[in-house]
Design an enzyme around this catalytic site. Structure first.
Site, PDB file in Angstrom:
ATOM      1  N   GLY A  10       0.836  -1.211   0.000  1.00 41.99           N
ATOM      2  CA  GLY A  10       0.000   0.000   0.000  1.00 41.99           C
ATOM      3  C   GLY A  10       0.862   1.249   0.000  1.00 41.99           C
ATOM      4  O   GLY A  10       1.820   1.345   0.765  1.00 41.99           O
ATOM      5  N   ALA A  21      15.304  11.238  -1.169  1.00 41.08           N
ATOM      6  CA  ALA A  21      16.508  11.222  -0.334  1.00 41.08           C
ATOM      7  C   ALA A  21      17.466  10.112  -0.757  1.00 41.08           C
ATOM      8  O   ALA A  21      18.689  10.294  -0.741  1.00 41.08           O
ATOM      9  CB  ALA A  21      16.115  11.064   1.131  1.00 41.08           C
ATOM     10  N   VAL A  23      17.833   8.944  -3.793  1.00 44.84           N
ATOM     11  CA  VAL A  23      18.457   9.357  -5.056  1.00 44.84           C
ATOM     12  C   VAL A  23      19.498  10.449  -4.807  1.00 44.84           C
ATOM     13  O   VAL A  23      20.627  10.386  -5.325  1.00 44.84           O
ATOM     14  CB  VAL A  23      17.365   9.843  -6.048  1.00 44.84           C
ATOM     15  N   ARG A  71       0.803  -4.932  -5.218  1.00 40.00           N
ATOM     16  CA  ARG A  71       0.902  -6.111  -4.367  1.00 40.00           C
ATOM     17  C   ARG A  71       1.261  -7.255  -5.321  1.00 40.00           C
ATOM     18  O   ARG A  71       0.733  -7.323  -6.422  1.00 40.00           O
ATOM     19  CB  ARG A  71      -0.415  -6.381  -3.663  1.00 40.00           C
ATOM     20  N   GLY A 101       5.913  -2.095   3.797  1.00 32.85           N
ATOM     21  CA  GLY A 101       5.545  -2.610   5.110  1.00 32.85           C
ATOM     22  C   GLY A 101       5.936  -4.062   5.271  1.00 32.85           C
ATOM     23  O   GLY A 101       6.871  -4.562   4.614  1.00 32.85           O
ATOM     24  N   ASP A 102       5.189  -4.709   6.108  1.00 38.17           N
ATOM     25  CA  ASP A 102       5.460  -6.082   6.514  1.00 38.17           C
ATOM     26  C   ASP A 102       5.733  -7.049   5.347  1.00 38.17           C
ATOM     27  O   ASP A 102       6.773  -7.690   5.273  1.00 38.17           O
ATOM     28  CB  ASP A 102       4.216  -6.501   7.317  1.00 38.17           C
ATOM     29  N   GLY A 103       4.788  -7.117   4.394  1.00 39.82           N
ATOM     30  CA  GLY A 103       4.928  -8.061   3.284  1.00 39.82           C
ATOM     31  C   GLY A 103       6.151  -7.733   2.435  1.00 39.82           C
ATOM     32  O   GLY A 103       6.864  -8.630   1.964  1.00 39.82           O
ATOM     33  N   THR A 125       4.067   2.412   5.689  1.00 37.93           N
ATOM     34  CA  THR A 125       2.699   1.876   5.730  1.00 37.93           C
ATOM     35  C   THR A 125       1.906   2.733   6.708  1.00 37.93           C
ATOM     36  O   THR A 125       2.418   3.078   7.783  1.00 37.93           O
ATOM     37  CB  THR A 125       2.645   0.401   6.192  1.00 37.93           C
ATOM     38  N   ILE A 126       0.670   3.042   6.353  1.00 39.17           N
ATOM     39  CA  ILE A 126      -0.130   3.861   7.275  1.00 39.17           C
ATOM     40  C   ILE A 126      -0.507   3.073   8.530  1.00 39.17           C
ATOM     41  O   ILE A 126      -0.995   3.648   9.490  1.00 39.17           O
ATOM     42  CB  ILE A 126      -1.408   4.406   6.599  1.00 39.17           C
ATOM     43  N   ASP A 127      -0.274   1.745   8.523  1.00 37.60           N
ATOM     44  CA  ASP A 127      -0.729   0.917   9.645  1.00 37.60           C
ATOM     45  C   ASP A 127       0.160   1.038  10.889  1.00 37.60           C
ATOM     46  O   ASP A 127      -0.279   0.700  11.993  1.00 37.60           O
ATOM     47  CB  ASP A 127      -0.793  -0.564   9.229  1.00 37.60           C
ATOM     48  N   ASP A 129       2.584  -0.823  11.966  1.00 36.47           N
ATOM     49  CA  ASP A 129       2.530  -2.118  12.654  1.00 36.47           C
ATOM     50  C   ASP A 129       3.796  -2.952  12.468  1.00 36.47           C
ATOM     51  O   ASP A 129       3.735  -4.177  12.454  1.00 36.47           O
ATOM     52  CB  ASP A 129       1.304  -2.903  12.154  1.00 36.47           C
ATOM     53  N   MET A 169      -8.680   2.359   8.600  1.00 38.66           N
ATOM     54  CA  MET A 169      -7.847   1.262   8.091  1.00 38.66           C
ATOM     55  C   MET A 169      -6.911   0.720   9.173  1.00 38.66           C
ATOM     56  O   MET A 169      -6.945   1.164  10.317  1.00 38.66           O
ATOM     57  CB  MET A 169      -7.058   1.737   6.881  1.00 38.66           C
ATOM     58  N   ARG A 171      -5.649  -2.790   8.568  1.00 39.89           N
ATOM     59  CA  ARG A 171      -5.625  -4.242   8.316  1.00 39.89           C
ATOM     60  C   ARG A 171      -5.896  -4.987   9.614  1.00 39.89           C
ATOM     61  O   ARG A 171      -6.941  -4.771  10.213  1.00 39.89           O
ATOM     62  CB  ARG A 171      -4.288  -4.666   7.702  1.00 39.89           C
ATOM     63  N   ALA A 186     -13.354  10.206  20.581  1.00 41.03           N
ATOM     64  CA  ALA A 186     -14.424   9.231  20.305  1.00 41.03           C
ATOM     65  C   ALA A 186     -15.015   8.706  21.616  1.00 41.03           C
ATOM     66  O   ALA A 186     -14.339   8.665  22.645  1.00 41.03           O
ATOM     67  CB  ALA A 186     -13.875   8.067  19.484  1.00 41.03           C
ATOM     68  N   GLU A 223     -10.781  -1.584  10.925  1.00 45.41           N
ATOM     69  CA  GLU A 223     -11.338  -2.436   9.857  1.00 45.41           C
ATOM     70  C   GLU A 223     -11.164  -3.935  10.146  1.00 45.41           C
ATOM     71  O   GLU A 223     -11.940  -4.749   9.684  1.00 45.41           O
ATOM     72  CB  GLU A 223     -10.722  -2.089   8.499  1.00 45.41           C
TER      73      GLU A 223
HETATM   74  O1  F6P Z   1      -1.466  -1.708   4.637  1.00 44.62           O
HETATM   75  C1  F6P Z   1      -2.042  -0.503   4.293  1.00 44.62           C
HETATM   76  C2  F6P Z   1      -3.517  -0.667   4.009  1.00 44.62           C
HETATM   77  O2  F6P Z   1      -4.059   0.598   3.711  1.00 44.62           O
HETATM   78  C3  F6P Z   1      -4.322  -1.342   5.115  1.00 44.62           C
HETATM   79  O3  F6P Z   1      -4.624  -0.454   6.176  1.00 44.62           O
HETATM   80  C4  F6P Z   1      -5.507  -1.832   4.363  1.00 44.62           C
HETATM   81  O4  F6P Z   1      -6.095  -2.951   4.993  1.00 44.62           O
HETATM   82  C5  F6P Z   1      -4.915  -2.228   3.052  1.00 44.62           C
HETATM   83  O5  F6P Z   1      -3.718  -1.512   2.897  1.00 44.62           O
HETATM   84  C6  F6P Z   1      -5.808  -1.974   1.856  1.00 44.62           C
HETATM   85  O6  F6P Z   1      -5.165  -2.476   0.753  1.00 44.62           O
HETATM   86  P1  F6P Z   1      -5.621  -2.200  -0.750  1.00 44.62           P
HETATM   87  O7  F6P Z   1      -5.269  -0.772  -1.080  1.00 44.62           O
HETATM   88  O8  F6P Z   1      -4.822  -3.172  -1.545  1.00 44.62           O
HETATM   89  O9  F6P Z   1      -7.096  -2.405  -0.797  1.00 44.62           O
END
Ligand code: F6P
Length: 322
Positions: A10, A21, A23, A71, A101-103, A125-127, A129, A169, A171, A186, A223
């Site tokens: 993502g 940076a 480059v 991906r 990110g992770d993957g 990654t915005i997550d 994590d 979001m 994941r 909230a 999510e």
């Molecule tokens: O890992 C970043 C992320 O935005 C997650 O928060 C979300 O579950 C996922 O990617 C969404 O992926 P895609 O853009 O492939 O639907």
């Protein structure tokens, strides 16, 4: 030295700062950089070209990634990773900077272990994590985007006296959800790592707020929450209590937009640091921020358990909603 740089998974605001940076730091040291387009998919397709320092003009403030991303499930196959290593060797690329990110880091770990490609990871990654770093590129921007959106929802929620369920979001991680919930005040948050993440706990929290005189509420729903996504939880509450509630899924709005100053600064620092370390002969690490300072972890650390939201944050949401 010839370096390759790619963005994968993502997209996240701040990725362009990191590319720029990489480059420019490489240019300053006399190294050549190849941009690899569409992440590991582009690497498999041989979609790469030299990146000149001028080609990174005016990208620092832009969201997304100029290298595009993808991906790439194919990369799980060892034969495809061998093809990728062959592509890099054919062009003479000795080291790869992976922004993702992770993957993406798991793929880099396999590439270096199986084929000896030197890898440097920049967390994007915005997550937020990844183990071994307090920050990933895009998290700060996405958090601010979500908070700004929910501030707007708050206006209409309180005008109508309504309950809103707002899905963010992350994941399988609740880190973005919990931080969003605190920052927008909230009334409740549902997230997978919560010790009392149940439908019944949510209902009693909303009921307690009603008794206290609250006529509108915002529930942030991660999510990946176990109780269900915002649509599912909303439908259940409607069915059980006939509430006139609304559901908002923030979705990919959280991924776009101009990066925050912090995402630009860390993207710039990590891009430069990755090149400096590779030039010194270091390899197979990913960068991070720990307690405010630059940090590096072995790339294999990505296989460790992932961080969870700080314990006190979930509880703080309900205390502050009184
Ligand atoms: O890992 C970043 C992320 O935005 C997650 O928060 C979300 O579950 C996922 O990617 C969404 O992926 P895609 O853009 O492939 O639907």
């Amino acid at each position: 030295m010839k370096l390759g740089v790619l963005t994968s998974g993502g997209d996240a605001p701040g990725m362009n700062a990191a590319i720029r940076a990489v480059v420019r730091q490489a240019d300053a040291l006399g190294h050549e950089v190849y941009g690899i387009y569409r992440g590991y998919q582009g690497l498999l397709d041989g979609d790469m070209a030299p990146l000149a320092t001028r080609s990174c003009a005016n990208i620092l403030q832009r969201g997304g990634t100029i290298l595009r991303t993808a991906r790439c499930p194919e990369f799980h196959q060892p034969e495809r990773r061998a093809d990728a290593a062959g592509r890099l060797k054919a062009v003479g690329i000795e080291a790869l900077v992976i922004i993702g990110g992770d993957g993406s880091f798991r793929a880099a770990e396999a590439l270096s272990r199986e084929h000896g490609i030197a890898c440097a990871g920049i967390p994007g990654t915005i997550d937020n994590d990844l183990p071994g770093t307090d920050r990933t590129l895009g998290f700060d921007t996405a958090l601010n985007t979500a908070v700004e959106a929910i501030d707007r929802i708050r206006d209409t929620a309180s005008s109508h006296g309504r309950l809103f369920l707002v899905e963010v979001m992350g994941r399988s991680s609740g880190i973005l959800a919990v931080h969003t919930a605190i920052a927008c005040g909230a009334e409740a948050v549902l997230y997978p790592e919560s010790p009392d993440d149940t439908y019944e706990a949510l209902v009693s929290q909303l009921h307690a707020n009603w008794i206290r005189g609250k006529r509108s509420s915002i529930v942030v729903v991660a999510e990946g929450d176990g109780v269900g996504n915002a649509m599912a939880v909303g439908a259940r509450l409607e069915g059980d209590y006939g509430l006139d509630l609304r559901v908002v899924v923030l979705g990919h709005i959280q991924r776009g937009g101009s990066p925050s100053a912090l995402d630009r600064i860390w993207g710039s620092r990590w891009g430069s640091e990755a090149v400096l370390r590779l030039a010194r002969g270091e390899r197979d690490f990913y960068l991070g921020e720990v307690a405010g300072a630059m940090a590096a972890q072995p790339i294999s650390r990505v296989l460790d358990p992932h961080p969870v939201p700080a314990k006190d944050l979930g509880a703080l949401v309900s205390v502050l909603a009184r």
